[in-house]
Design a protein around this motif. Structure first.
Motif, PDB file in Angstrom:
ATOM      1  N   VAL A  15      41.539 -63.966 -15.709  1.00 40.46           N
ATOM      2  CA  VAL A  15      40.372 -64.638 -15.136  1.00 40.46           C
ATOM      3  C   VAL A  15      40.186 -64.161 -13.691  1.00 40.46           C
ATOM      4  CG1 VAL A  15      39.329 -66.858 -14.582  1.00 40.46           C
ATOM      5  CG2 VAL A  15      40.815 -66.645 -16.564  1.00 40.46           C
ATOM      6  N   VAL A  53      42.522 -64.538  -2.017  1.00 36.55           N
ATOM      7  CA  VAL A  53      43.562 -65.504  -2.372  1.00 36.55           C
ATOM      8  C   VAL A  53      43.337 -66.835  -1.660  1.00 36.55           C
ATOM      9  CG1 VAL A  53      46.036 -65.956  -2.157  1.00 36.55           C
ATOM     10  CG2 VAL A  53      45.249 -63.751  -2.933  1.00 36.55           C
ATOM     11  N   THR A  54      42.767 -66.793  -0.467  1.00 32.69           N
ATOM     12  CA  THR A  54      42.544 -68.043   0.266  1.00 32.69           C
ATOM     13  C   THR A  54      41.277 -68.745  -0.171  1.00 32.69           C
ATOM     14  OG1 THR A  54      41.480 -66.770   1.998  1.00 32.69           O
ATOM     15  CG2 THR A  54      43.799 -67.289   2.304  1.00 32.69           C
ATOM     16  N   GLU A  55      40.523 -68.133  -1.086  1.00 29.04           N
ATOM     17  CA  GLU A  55      39.259 -68.765  -1.489  1.00 29.04           C
ATOM     18  C   GLU A  55      39.148 -68.992  -2.989  1.00 29.04           C
ATOM     19  OE1 GLU A  55      36.260 -66.214  -0.044  1.00 29.04           O
ATOM     20  OE2 GLU A  55      36.502 -66.845   2.040  1.00 29.04           O
ATOM     21  N   ASP A  56      39.775 -68.117  -3.762  1.00 21.40           N
ATOM     22  CA  ASP A  56      39.532 -68.091  -5.197  1.00 21.40           C
ATOM     23  C   ASP A  56      40.823 -68.468  -5.930  1.00 21.40           C
ATOM     24  OD1 ASP A  56      39.088 -67.475  -7.807  1.00 21.40           O
ATOM     25  OD2 ASP A  56      38.166 -65.530  -7.442  1.00 21.40           O
ATOM     26  N   ILE A  57      40.792 -69.520  -6.729  1.00 22.09           N
ATOM     27  CA  ILE A  57      42.002 -69.985  -7.416  1.00 22.09           C
ATOM     28  C   ILE A  57      42.510 -68.947  -8.402  1.00 22.09           C
ATOM     29  CG2 ILE A  57      40.549 -71.320  -9.013  1.00 22.09           C
ATOM     30  CD1 ILE A  57      44.170 -72.162  -8.062  1.00 22.09           C
ATOM     31  N   SER A  58      41.590 -68.200  -9.045  1.00 17.84           N
ATOM     32  CA  SER A  58      42.066 -67.217 -10.028  1.00 17.84           C
ATOM     33  C   SER A  58      42.815 -66.090  -9.328  1.00 17.84           C
ATOM     34  CB  SER A  58      40.894 -66.669 -10.836  1.00 17.84           C
ATOM     35  OG  SER A  58      40.033 -65.938 -10.011  1.00 17.84           O
ATOM     36  N   LEU A  94      43.569 -74.819  -4.431  1.00 14.99           N
ATOM     37  CA  LEU A  94      44.431 -73.651  -4.174  1.00 14.99           C
ATOM     38  C   LEU A  94      45.852 -74.148  -3.885  1.00 14.99           C
ATOM     39  CD1 LEU A  94      41.928 -71.742  -1.907  1.00 14.99           C
ATOM     40  CD2 LEU A  94      42.448 -71.230  -4.267  1.00 14.99           C
ATOM     41  N   PRO A 137      43.343 -56.841 -13.684  1.00 18.15           N
ATOM     42  CA  PRO A 137      43.786 -58.116 -13.085  1.00 18.15           C
ATOM     43  C   PRO A 137      45.244 -58.453 -13.375  1.00 18.15           C
ATOM     44  CG  PRO A 137      42.239 -58.488 -14.879  1.00 18.15           C
ATOM     45  CD  PRO A 137      42.233 -57.026 -14.606  1.00 18.15           C
ATOM     46  N   LEU A 138      45.832 -57.827 -14.379  1.00 22.89           N
ATOM     47  CA  LEU A 138      47.221 -58.163 -14.702  1.00 22.89           C
ATOM     48  C   LEU A 138      48.212 -57.376 -13.852  1.00 22.89           C
ATOM     49  CD1 LEU A 138      47.124 -58.389 -18.587  1.00 22.89           C
ATOM     50  CD2 LEU A 138      46.637 -60.129 -16.904  1.00 22.89           C
ATOM     51  N   LEU A 157      39.057 -73.953 -14.095  1.00 21.40           N
ATOM     52  CA  LEU A 157      39.543 -73.623 -12.750  1.00 21.40           C
ATOM     53  C   LEU A 157      38.524 -73.979 -11.670  1.00 21.40           C
ATOM     54  CD1 LEU A 157      41.239 -70.164 -13.374  1.00 21.40           C
ATOM     55  CD2 LEU A 157      42.375 -72.297 -12.822  1.00 21.40           C
ATOM     56  N   PHE A 161      50.185 -65.048  -7.461  1.00 23.07           N
ATOM     57  CA  PHE A 161      51.422 -65.804  -7.702  1.00 23.07           C
ATOM     58  C   PHE A 161      52.193 -65.190  -8.866  1.00 23.07           C
ATOM     59  CE2 PHE A 161      54.077 -69.144  -9.261  1.00 23.07           C
ATOM     60  CZ  PHE A 161      54.394 -69.908  -8.158  1.00 23.07           C
ATOM     61  N   LYS A 162      51.487 -64.921  -9.961  1.00 17.39           N
ATOM     62  CA  LYS A 162      52.168 -64.413 -11.151  1.00 17.39           C
ATOM     63  C   LYS A 162      52.675 -62.989 -10.932  1.00 17.39           C
ATOM     64  CE  LYS A 162      52.124 -66.529 -14.729  1.00 17.39           C
ATOM     65  NZ  LYS A 162      53.133 -67.511 -15.198  1.00 17.39           N
ATOM     66  N   ILE A 163      51.859 -62.167 -10.265  1.00 20.14           N
ATOM     67  CA  ILE A 163      52.272 -60.776 -10.060  1.00 20.14           C
ATOM     68  C   ILE A 163      53.465 -60.728  -9.114  1.00 20.14           C
ATOM     69  CG2 ILE A 163      51.569 -58.570  -9.062  1.00 20.14           C
ATOM     70  CD1 ILE A 163      48.728 -59.208 -10.139  1.00 20.14           C
ATOM     71  N   TYR A 165      46.298 -66.165 -16.051  1.00 18.15           N
ATOM     72  CA  TYR A 165      46.793 -64.809 -15.766  1.00 18.15           C
ATOM     73  C   TYR A 165      46.686 -63.936 -17.014  1.00 18.15           C
ATOM     74  CZ  TYR A 165      50.102 -61.090 -14.648  1.00 18.15           C
ATOM     75  OH  TYR A 165      50.699 -59.868 -14.445  1.00 18.15           O
ATOM     76  N   VAL A 220      36.364 -66.778  -9.630  1.00 14.98           N
ATOM     77  CA  VAL A 220      36.000 -68.183  -9.850  1.00 14.98           C
ATOM     78  C   VAL A 220      35.333 -68.680  -8.581  1.00 14.98           C
ATOM     79  CG1 VAL A 220      36.862 -70.493 -10.305  1.00 14.98           C
ATOM     80  CG2 VAL A 220      37.902 -68.541 -11.440  1.00 14.98           C
ATOM     81  N   LEU A 270      44.470 -66.475  -6.549  1.00 16.30           N
ATOM     82  CA  LEU A 270      45.754 -67.062  -6.132  1.00 16.30           C
ATOM     83  C   LEU A 270      46.744 -67.067  -7.292  1.00 16.30           C
ATOM     84  CD1 LEU A 270      47.400 -68.629  -4.010  1.00 16.30           C
ATOM     85  CD2 LEU A 270      46.402 -70.713  -4.881  1.00 16.30           C
ATOM     86  N   ILE A 271      46.244 -67.442  -8.469  1.00 16.57           N
ATOM     87  CA  ILE A 271      47.114 -67.474  -9.650  1.00 16.57           C
ATOM     88  C   ILE A 271      47.624 -66.074  -9.966  1.00 16.57           C
ATOM     89  CG2 ILE A 271      47.077 -67.756 -12.162  1.00 16.57           C
ATOM     90  CD1 ILE A 271      45.361 -70.223 -11.752  1.00 16.57           C
ATOM     91  N   ARG A 272      46.718 -65.092  -9.897  1.00 14.77           N
ATOM     92  CA  ARG A 272      47.131 -63.717 -10.199  1.00 14.77           C
ATOM     93  C   ARG A 272      48.170 -63.235  -9.215  1.00 14.77           C
ATOM     94  NH1 ARG A 272      41.660 -62.091  -9.913  1.00 14.77           N
ATOM     95  NH2 ARG A 272      42.326 -60.105  -9.053  1.00 14.77           N
TER      96      ARG A 272
END
Lengths: 346, 390
Positions: free
Chosen positions: A120, B298-303, A98, B288-289, A93, B309-311, A116, A123, B305-307
C-alpha cells in the motif's frame, strides 16, 4: 453431514456441507488474507479482505460468509482481487495515526503485515475525527485512532465471554468501540487478546519492549487449579507482558483478569523471598531451617497444651491438587484434626 | 660426503609482505624454495555464517570487509545476487552510479597493490605516490557516503542516495589528474632495470595451467587469457561502455604487473563514459516491498511509515530459490551463491573468493625460486586475506 465438492484455484476439494469458502480454502492450504476473521469467532465480515471470485457471481464474494456449494469454482487470487484488497487496506489506513514507532503491537500487527504485503502506498489522510477514550477498566487502554473497527473485540466479548460489555458507536470514519454496559466488564482482556492491531493494549506493559526483542516463555498460570496456558514476554529477565496463543491448552487464548494482568508481582521488590520470624516485636530474616523448626515446635507445644482440635488449617486454591491432598493428609494424620478448610469452598 | 639438509622456516602470519595474515611454511635448500605450504584462516570472521542471521540489507556492510581494498565491488556482487534472487531490475542511473563506484574501487584496489607490491620488492618511492592518489578516491568515497574505505553505498534495488553535483565534479577532477599520475608510476617502474630483473620470468604460469588452477582476473589475463566477467557476462550496464581487456604474453610477475597498470587506464575510461552519459531518473527500484520510502513521506503517510518499519525491522523477503551471480572483482571473479528460504534472512551465502584459488597455486608458483622471489610472486597475485578467510 453430506460432503460438498468444489474447485478452488484449480484444486479439487471436498469439505463437509455448510462450511464456508474460507474454511474450505484453509483446509486445502490455500491462503486467503483476512483481518477480522478469528479462529474462535463466528464470521464477522467487516474487513473486506477475503473477497474471492465465484463462478456465476458477477461481483466478488466474501469468502468468510459464503457457504460452499457443489461444483462451485472459486478464484482466490487475481489482479482485480489484489487491487480490491489493497484498496480495502488503504481505506482502513485513512484514519490510522503515525504510531508504529511507539505502538506496542508494531512487529506483530496484522494490519501492518498486510499493508506491507500488499504494498500500500500514498495514503492521503484526511480524517480528523476526535474520539472519546473512555474504557471501563484501567488495565486496558483503548486507542480509538488506531482502531480499524473490525468488531473482533465486540464479538469476542459477546460470544466467548457472553458479556456484551462493549459495542460500536458512530458510523464510518468516526466509528469507535465504547463501553455499552461498563458494569458488565470483568477486565478479562479478551478484547485485547483478539485485537489485530494496537487499538487495545494492556496498560501495564506500554513501551517496555518490542515483540521481536522479548523472549516468549510458555507456562501455566499459577493463580488457580484450572491450568490455563500462557506466554510470558520476558526481556532482560523481567516479565514485561503476556501473550496467549489461540490454540493451546484448556483456555484457548482466554484468561481471567488475574492471569492476564497479574504478573507484576513476579518482579515486585516487596515480594517475600526469605522467611521472617518476629523477634522482640520486629520481623527478622531467617533461614528456612530455623523457621520450619519454630513452626514445628510451636505446633507440638500447642497440641500438647490445648489438644489437637485447637489447631485448624486453611489451604489455597493456588496449590495443585496434589499439594492440597498432602495438606489435608498432614492435618489429619500428623496434627490429628479434621479442622481443614479451603479458600475456594464458598 | 656431506648430506644436504633442507631448512623449514615460517613466513608470516605477521609478515608485512604476506598481504594480511597469510602464513607460509617454506622448505628451503640454501635459498631456493623446495616446497611451500600456505596456511590460511587466521582472519576468519565467519561472514558467511553471520549472514545467515541477518536480513538481506544488513549483510551489505559485511561484504565490504571481504576484499576491503576495493569494497564497493563486493557490495555490487552481493547486491546484484540478491536482486537476481528477488527478481529486481535496477534503474539505469543507479547502474551507472554503481559502475562509477565499482571502477573507482578497482582503481583503489590496484593502488594498494601497486604501492605494496613495489614496496615489498624494494622500490619504496612508489607507495607514496600510489597512496597519495588513492587518498583522492577515499575522499570521494567519504564525500558521497561518509566512509572512506568501506562505503557500503549500494543498496538492494539501487544505491543509498542520489549523487551530488559535487561528487560528479570530484570524479571529473580525478579523471583529469590521474593519467599524469599513471605516467609517473610507469616512469618509476616499467623500464626500471631492477624492477624488470626482479619480475621478469618469475612465477611464470601458462594459460592452460592458470585456467586449471581456477585463476581469474588480472592474474589469469597476465597469462594471456582474455576472460573478464564484465565482457563475458555483462552486468550492471557494462555492455554500454567501450573498454578493452589487457592481456599478457608470458604469465610472469611482470606481465601481471603490466595488465594491472593497463587496467587503471581502462577503468578510468569506463568512469569517464559513465560520468559523461549518466542518465537522469530514480536511483532506486520502484518496489514498495524493497525500497525505503523517503523520510519526508514517513512523517506524513502511514503506509510509508509501515513500509519503512517493516523494511528496517524485518527486511524484504526472498523466495525459496538459489542463485549464483559473479562480478569482476579487482582480484578476479567474485561470486556469490545465495539460497533463500522465503524469509527475510539468507538460508546460505557462499562466497566464491578469487584470492582463495590464487593462493592455492602459490606452492606451484614459488617452488624453485629464491626466497626473495616469494615476495614478488605473492605481490603479483594481489591476494587479500579478508576475502580468503571470510
Amino acid at each position: 453431514m453430506e460432503e460438498v465438492k468444489l474447485i478452488i484455484d484449480g484444486n479439487n476439494i471436498t469439505v463437509p456441507g455448510g462450511s464456508t469458502v474460507l474454511e474450505a480454502a484453509r483446509s486445502a492450504g490455500i491462503r486467503i488474507p483476512t483481518l477480522c476473521c478469528h479462529e474462535r469467532l463466528e464470521p464477522i465480515g467487516s474487513c473486506k479482505m477475503c473477497f474471492v471470485q465465484i463462478n456465476g457471481c458477477a461481483e466478488p464474494q466474501q469468502a468468510c460468509k459464503t457457504r460452499v456449494q457443489d461444483t462451485m469454482q472459486v478464484t482466490t487470487d487475481s489482479e482485480q482481487l489484489f487491487s480490491m484488497r489493497r484498496e480495502s487496506l488503504r481505506e482502513l489506513l485513512l484514519r490510522h495515526p503515525l504510531d508504529c514507532p511507539v505502538c506496542d503491537k508494531a512487529g506483530e500487527c496484522l494490519l501492518q503485515d498486510l499493508a506491507y504485503e500488499f504494498g500500500v502506498t500514498d495514503v492521503h489522510q484526511h480524517v480528523n475525527a476526535t474520539f472519546e477514550t473512555f474504557y471501563p477498566t484501567s488495565l486496558i487502554r483503548y486507542w480509538p485512532e488506531r482502531c480499524i473497527v473490525c468488531k473482533r473485540c465486540v464479538t469476542a466479548c459477546a460470544e466467548i465471554k457472553q458479556l456484551g460489555a462493549i459495542d460500536i458507536k458512530g458510523e464510518g470514519p468516526t466509528a469507535q468501540v465504547y463501553p455499552a454496559k461498563p458494569e458488565r466488564c470483568e477486565s478479562c482482556g479478551e478484547c485485547l487478546q483478539v485485537c489485530p492491531t494496537g487499538a487495545l493494549t494492556e496498560n501495564l506493559s506500554r513501551y517496555k519492549t518490542r515483540p521481536w526483542l522479548s523472549k516468549r516463555v510458555m507456562t501455566t498460570c499459577t493463580y488457580c487449579g484450572c491450568g490455563c496456558q500462557m506466554q510470558l514476554n520476558v526481556m532482560n529477565n523481567r516479565v514485561v507482558g503476556m501473550t496467549v496463543p489461540n490454540v493451546f491448552g484448556v483456555n484457548k487464548g482466554s484468561l481471567c483478569v488475574k492471569g492476564r494482568f497479574g504478573y507484576e508481582f513476579i518482579n515486585s521488590p516487596e515480594r517475600l523471598k526469605k522467611p521472617l520470624i518476629r523477634k522482640n516485636g520486629t520481623l527478622q530474616e531467617t533461614t528456612w531451617e530455623e523457621a520450619l523448626g519454630l513452626v514445628a515446635s510451636q505446633f507440638s507445644r500447642i497440641k500438647k497444651e490445648y489438644g489437637r482440635d485447637s489447631i485448624a488449617g486453611i489451604s489455597s486454591a493456588r496449590c495443585t491438587n496434589e499439594e492440597n491432598y498432602l495438606f489435608q493428609k498432614f492435618m489429619r494424620a500428623v496434627i490429628g484434626t479434621n479442622n481443614v478448610d479451603h479458600c475456594a469452598r464458598l | 660426503m656431506s648430506e644436504t639438509k633442507t631448512m623449514t622456516i615460517n613466513m608470516g602470519p605477521h609478515h608485512p609482505a604476506t598481504h594480511g595474515v597469510l602464513r607460509l611454511v617454506l622448505e628451503l635448500e640454501g635459498e631456493t624454495i623446495v616446497n611451500a605450504t600456505p596456511h590460511i584462516g587466521q582472519l576468519h570472521r565467519g561472514i558467511e555464517k553471520l549472514a545467515e542471521n541477518m536480513n538481506y540489507q544488513q549483510v551489505i556492510p559485511l561484504t565490504d570487509r571481504l576484499d576491503y581494498t576495493a569494497a564497493s565491488l563486493n557490495n555490487l556482487g552481493y547486491c546484484m545476487t540478491v536482486e537476481k534472487l528477488m527478481g529486481i531490475d535496477v534503474p539505469k542511473r543507479a547502474r551507472y552510479i554503481r559502475v562509477i563506484m565499482s571502477e573507482l574501487a578497482r582503481i583503489m584496489g590496484h593502488h594498494l597493490w601497486l604501492g605494496s607490491h613495489a614496496l615489498d620488492i624494494g622500490a619504496m618511492t612508489v607507495v607514496f605516490y600510489a597512496f597519495k592518489d588513492r587518498e583522492k578516491i577515499m575522499n570521494i568515497n567519504e564525500e558521497l557516503s561518509g566512509y572512506r574505505l568501506t562505503p557500503s553505498f549500494l543498496r538492494i534495488g539501487g544505491v543509498a542516495k542520489d549523487v551530488t553535483p559535487d561528487f560528479i565534479r570530484s570524479v571529473r577532477e580525478f579523471i583529469e589528474v590521474f593519467p599524469e599520475a599513471l605516467e609517473g608510476y610507469h616512469r618509476l617502474l616499467t623500464d626500471n632495470i631492477i624492477w624488470r630483473k626482479r619480475t621478469m620470468n618469475i612465477g611464470t604460469l601458462s594459460a592452460d595451467e592458470a585456467m586449471s588452477w581456477g585463476f581469474t582476473g588480472p592474474s589469469l589475463r597476465g597469462s594471456g587469457v582474455a576472460y573478464d566477467v564484465r565482457k563475458a557476462f555483462p552486468y550492471s550496464s557494462y555492455d554500454d561502455f567501450d573498454f578493452e581487456i589487457p592481456v599478457g604474453d608470458n604469465g610472469d610477475v611482470y606481465d601481471r604487473y603490466l595488465v594491472r597498470m593497463e587496467e587503471f587506464k581502462q577503468s578510468l575510461k569506463i568512469i569517464r563514459q559513465a560520468v559523461e552519459n549518466l542518465p537522469e531518473g530514480p536511483v532506486n527500484v520502484d518496489n514498495p516491498l524493497v525500497t525505503n520510502p523517503a523520510i519526508e513521506d514517513v512523517t506524513e503517510d502511514i503506509s510509508a511509515l509501515i513500509r519503512r518499519f517493516k523494511i528496517q525491522c524485518e527486511g524484504p523477503t526472498a523466495p525459496a530459490e538459489e542463485v549464483y551471480h559473479a562480478v569482476e572483482g579487482s582480484k578476479g571473479e567474485l561470486g556469490f551463491y545465495l539460497v533463500g528460504d522465503g524469509t527475510a534472512q539468507p538460508y546460505r551465502l557462499k562466497i566464491r573468493s578469487p584470492c582463495f584459488l590464487l593462493t592455492s597455486a602459490l606452492p606451484r608458483l614459488i617452488r624453485g625460486h629464491m626466497l626473495s622471489d616469494v615476495i614478488a610472486i605473492i605481490g603479483s597475485l594481489d591476494i587479500v586475506l579478508g576475502e580468503i578467510d571470510r
